[in-house]
Design a protein around this motif. Structure first.
Motif, PDB file in Angstrom:
ATOM      1  N   LYS A 111      -9.747  19.770  -0.301  1.00  0.00           N
ATOM      2  CA  LYS A 111      -9.175  19.061   0.847  1.00  0.00           C
ATOM      3  C   LYS A 111     -10.073  17.923   1.282  1.00  0.00           C
ATOM      4  O   LYS A 111     -11.288  18.021   1.231  1.00  0.00           O
ATOM      5  CB  LYS A 111      -8.980  20.039   2.011  1.00  0.00           C
ATOM      6  CG  LYS A 111      -7.968  21.109   1.711  1.00  0.00           C
ATOM      7  CD  LYS A 111      -7.786  22.053   2.870  1.00  0.00           C
ATOM      8  CE  LYS A 111      -6.780  23.117   2.485  1.00  0.00           C
ATOM      9  NZ  LYS A 111      -6.632  24.126   3.475  1.00  0.00           N
ATOM     10  N   GLY A 112      -9.464  16.860   1.724  1.00  0.00           N
ATOM     11  CA  GLY A 112     -10.188  15.790   2.352  1.00  0.00           C
ATOM     12  C   GLY A 112     -10.871  14.805   1.409  1.00  0.00           C
ATOM     13  O   GLY A 112     -11.542  13.913   1.877  1.00  0.00           O
ATOM     14  N   GLN A 113     -10.726  14.948   0.122  1.00  0.00           N
ATOM     15  CA  GLN A 113     -11.322  13.968  -0.768  1.00  0.00           C
ATOM     16  C   GLN A 113     -10.476  12.709  -0.787  1.00  0.00           C
ATOM     17  O   GLN A 113      -9.259  12.781  -0.905  1.00  0.00           O
ATOM     18  CB  GLN A 113     -11.438  14.520  -2.195  1.00  0.00           C
ATOM     19  CG  GLN A 113     -12.540  15.500  -2.361  1.00  0.00           C
ATOM     20  CD  GLN A 113     -12.767  15.824  -3.839  1.00  0.00           C
ATOM     21  OE1 GLN A 113     -12.088  15.320  -4.714  1.00  0.00           O
ATOM     22  NE2 GLN A 113     -13.734  16.684  -4.099  1.00  0.00           N
ATOM     23  N   ARG A 114     -11.135  11.577  -0.646  1.00  0.00           N
ATOM     24  CA  ARG A 114     -10.428  10.302  -0.665  1.00  0.00           C
ATOM     25  C   ARG A 114     -11.131   9.360  -1.618  1.00  0.00           C
ATOM     26  O   ARG A 114     -12.321   9.477  -1.852  1.00  0.00           O
ATOM     27  CB  ARG A 114     -10.436   9.665   0.728  1.00  0.00           C
ATOM     28  CG  ARG A 114      -9.614  10.410   1.718  1.00  0.00           C
ATOM     29  CD  ARG A 114      -9.659   9.747   3.075  1.00  0.00           C
ATOM     30  NE  ARG A 114      -8.439  10.094   3.750  1.00  0.00           N
ATOM     31  CZ  ARG A 114      -7.679   9.232   4.382  1.00  0.00           C
ATOM     32  NH1 ARG A 114      -8.014   7.984   4.455  1.00  0.00           N
ATOM     33  NH2 ARG A 114      -6.576   9.611   4.943  1.00  0.00           N
ATOM     34  N   SER A 115     -10.369   8.414  -2.113  1.00  0.00           N
ATOM     35  CA  SER A 115     -10.934   7.396  -2.983  1.00  0.00           C
ATOM     36  C   SER A 115     -10.358   6.052  -2.598  1.00  0.00           C
ATOM     37  O   SER A 115      -9.166   5.948  -2.286  1.00  0.00           O
ATOM     38  CB  SER A 115     -10.591   7.698  -4.446  1.00  0.00           C
ATOM     39  OG  SER A 115     -10.999   6.630  -5.260  1.00  0.00           O
ATOM     40  N   ASP A 116     -11.186   5.039  -2.609  1.00  0.00           N
ATOM     41  CA  ASP A 116     -10.743   3.681  -2.322  1.00  0.00           C
ATOM     42  C   ASP A 116     -10.501   2.889  -3.601  1.00  0.00           C
ATOM     43  O   ASP A 116     -10.292   1.683  -3.571  1.00  0.00           O
ATOM     44  CB  ASP A 116     -11.766   2.958  -1.459  1.00  0.00           C
ATOM     45  CG  ASP A 116     -11.831   3.519  -0.055  1.00  0.00           C
ATOM     46  OD1 ASP A 116     -10.801   4.013   0.429  1.00  0.00           O
ATOM     47  OD2 ASP A 116     -12.918   3.468   0.554  1.00  0.00           O
ATOM     48  N   LYS A 117     -10.529   3.578  -4.739  1.00  0.00           N
ATOM     49  CA  LYS A 117     -10.322   2.896  -6.015  1.00  0.00           C
ATOM     50  C   LYS A 117      -8.863   2.412  -6.120  1.00  0.00           C
ATOM     51  O   LYS A 117      -7.954   3.049  -5.629  1.00  0.00           O
ATOM     52  CB  LYS A 117     -10.623   3.852  -7.163  1.00  0.00           C
ATOM     53  CG  LYS A 117     -12.101   4.178  -7.281  1.00  0.00           C
ATOM     54  CD  LYS A 117     -12.348   5.088  -8.465  1.00  0.00           C
ATOM     55  CE  LYS A 117     -13.799   5.312  -8.740  1.00  0.00           C
ATOM     56  NZ  LYS A 117     -14.605   5.825  -7.709  1.00  0.00           N
TER      57      LYS A 117
ATOM     58  N   MET B  64      -1.210  11.015  -4.051  1.00  0.00           N
ATOM     59  CA  MET B  64      -1.931  12.265  -3.826  1.00  0.00           C
ATOM     60  C   MET B  64      -1.785  13.129  -5.069  1.00  0.00           C
ATOM     61  O   MET B  64      -0.703  13.207  -5.648  1.00  0.00           O
ATOM     62  CB  MET B  64      -1.362  12.992  -2.610  1.00  0.00           C
ATOM     63  CG  MET B  64      -1.571  12.220  -1.320  1.00  0.00           C
ATOM     64  SD  MET B  64      -0.846  13.028   0.097  1.00  0.00           S
ATOM     65  CE  MET B  64       0.764  12.273   0.102  1.00  0.00           C
TER      66      MET B  64
ATOM     67  N   PRO C  36       1.159   5.710  -0.906  1.00  0.00           N
ATOM     68  CA  PRO C  36       0.386   6.943  -1.079  1.00  0.00           C
ATOM     69  C   PRO C  36       0.312   7.362  -2.542  1.00  0.00           C
ATOM     70  O   PRO C  36       1.237   7.123  -3.310  1.00  0.00           O
ATOM     71  CB  PRO C  36       1.184   7.974  -0.274  1.00  0.00           C
ATOM     72  CG  PRO C  36       2.581   7.466  -0.315  1.00  0.00           C
ATOM     73  CD  PRO C  36       2.463   5.965  -0.318  1.00  0.00           C
TER      74      PRO C  36
ATOM     75  N   ARG D 277       0.855  -1.192   0.000  1.00  0.00           N
ATOM     76  CA  ARG D 277       0.000   0.000   0.000  1.00  0.00           C
ATOM     77  C   ARG D 277       0.888   1.237   0.000  1.00  0.00           C
ATOM     78  O   ARG D 277       1.769   1.378   0.836  1.00  0.00           O
ATOM     79  CB  ARG D 277      -0.887   0.005   1.248  1.00  0.00           C
ATOM     80  CG  ARG D 277      -1.890   1.117   1.242  1.00  0.00           C
ATOM     81  CD  ARG D 277      -2.728   1.044   2.490  1.00  0.00           C
ATOM     82  NE  ARG D 277      -3.927   1.827   2.316  1.00  0.00           N
ATOM     83  CZ  ARG D 277      -4.781   2.069   3.285  1.00  0.00           C
ATOM     84  NH1 ARG D 277      -4.562   1.581   4.484  1.00  0.00           N
ATOM     85  NH2 ARG D 277      -5.848   2.780   3.061  1.00  0.00           N
TER      86      ARG D 277
ATOM     87  N   LYS E 241      -2.715  17.031  -6.491  1.00  0.00           N
ATOM     88  CA  LYS E 241      -3.199  18.387  -6.275  1.00  0.00           C
ATOM     89  C   LYS E 241      -3.536  18.947  -7.648  1.00  0.00           C
ATOM     90  O   LYS E 241      -2.671  19.069  -8.506  1.00  0.00           O
ATOM     91  CB  LYS E 241      -2.151  19.259  -5.595  1.00  0.00           C
ATOM     92  CG  LYS E 241      -2.601  20.680  -5.352  1.00  0.00           C
ATOM     93  CD  LYS E 241      -1.444  21.615  -5.675  1.00  0.00           C
ATOM     94  CE  LYS E 241      -1.867  23.035  -5.761  1.00  0.00           C
ATOM     95  NZ  LYS E 241      -2.117  23.495  -7.127  1.00  0.00           N
TER      96      LYS E 241
END
Length: 192
Positions: free
Chosen positions: A183-189, A174, A172, A170, A176
């Motif tokens: 801010k704070g958007q996440r994806s589990d894809k 990220m 990171p 796993r 921009k």
């Protein structure tokens, strides 16, 4: 003492030289130089800065980021002194950095050094981002931060990445977006 090459438009890269600073600092220096000397215009640019740190041999660099102390390190909840079975990769690369069984003191020291190296890279990335800001390019630049692998650093009795445990695969990612401060958007894809 990284072995490096100056840019060669022919891509032959025949004459390497040995760097006189820690690799992360030299890579950031090159990126900052490129950004500082670049004329601001409407032409897009691409800069790929591939830090080799944090990597073994692990050591902390004074004056960069934050210094971590072994006695402050919390052991991973899945710390083991030795992997419970031979996974076929126990005698290579990161796994030979420390002898078996790995003591709590060994792992705390390695974690402190590893986190120190992460902080040093963070410091160097900050220099690049500050240069983008100073040049008025930060809000107009897409920034992608990713890694190629994680490390065990004491988890499951392992040190390195030669395994399929979550801590080693796993990584990171990220992004921009240019002109956006989301801010704070996440994806589990899943991505590759």
């Amino acid at each position: 003492s990284p072995r490096l090459h100056h840019y060669d438009p022919t891509a032959e890269y025949k004459e390497p030289f040995v760097g006189d600073k820690f690799s992360s600092e030299m890579y950031a220096d090159a990126a900052v130089k490129f950004l500082s000397e670049r004329k601001k215009n409407d032409r897009p640019f691409f800069a790929f800065v591939a830090f080799t740190s944090p990597h073994d041999p692990r050591n902390q660099h004074p004056g960069y980021g934050h210094t971590y102390h072994p006695e402050e390190m919390v052991l991973p909840v899945n710390y083991l002194p030795q992997h419970p079975f031979d996974n076929g990769e126990l005698k290579i690369r990161d796994e030979v950095l420390l002898p078996f069984p790995r003591t709590e003191e060994m792992i705390r020291k390695d974690l402190a050094d590893y986190y120190g190296m992460v902080s040093e890279v963070d410091y160097q990335i900050g220099r690049i981002l500050n240069t983008l800001k100073e040049k008025g390019e930060l809000d107009n630049t897409i920034i992608v931060f990713a890694s190629d692998n994680g490390l065990a650093v004491g988890q499951h009795g392992l040190m390195g990445k030669q395994n399929v445990y979550e801590h080693s695969v796993r990584v990171p990612l990220m992004i921009k977006q240019a002109g956006k401060d989301v801010k704070g958007q996440r994806s589990d894809k899943l991505c590759s």
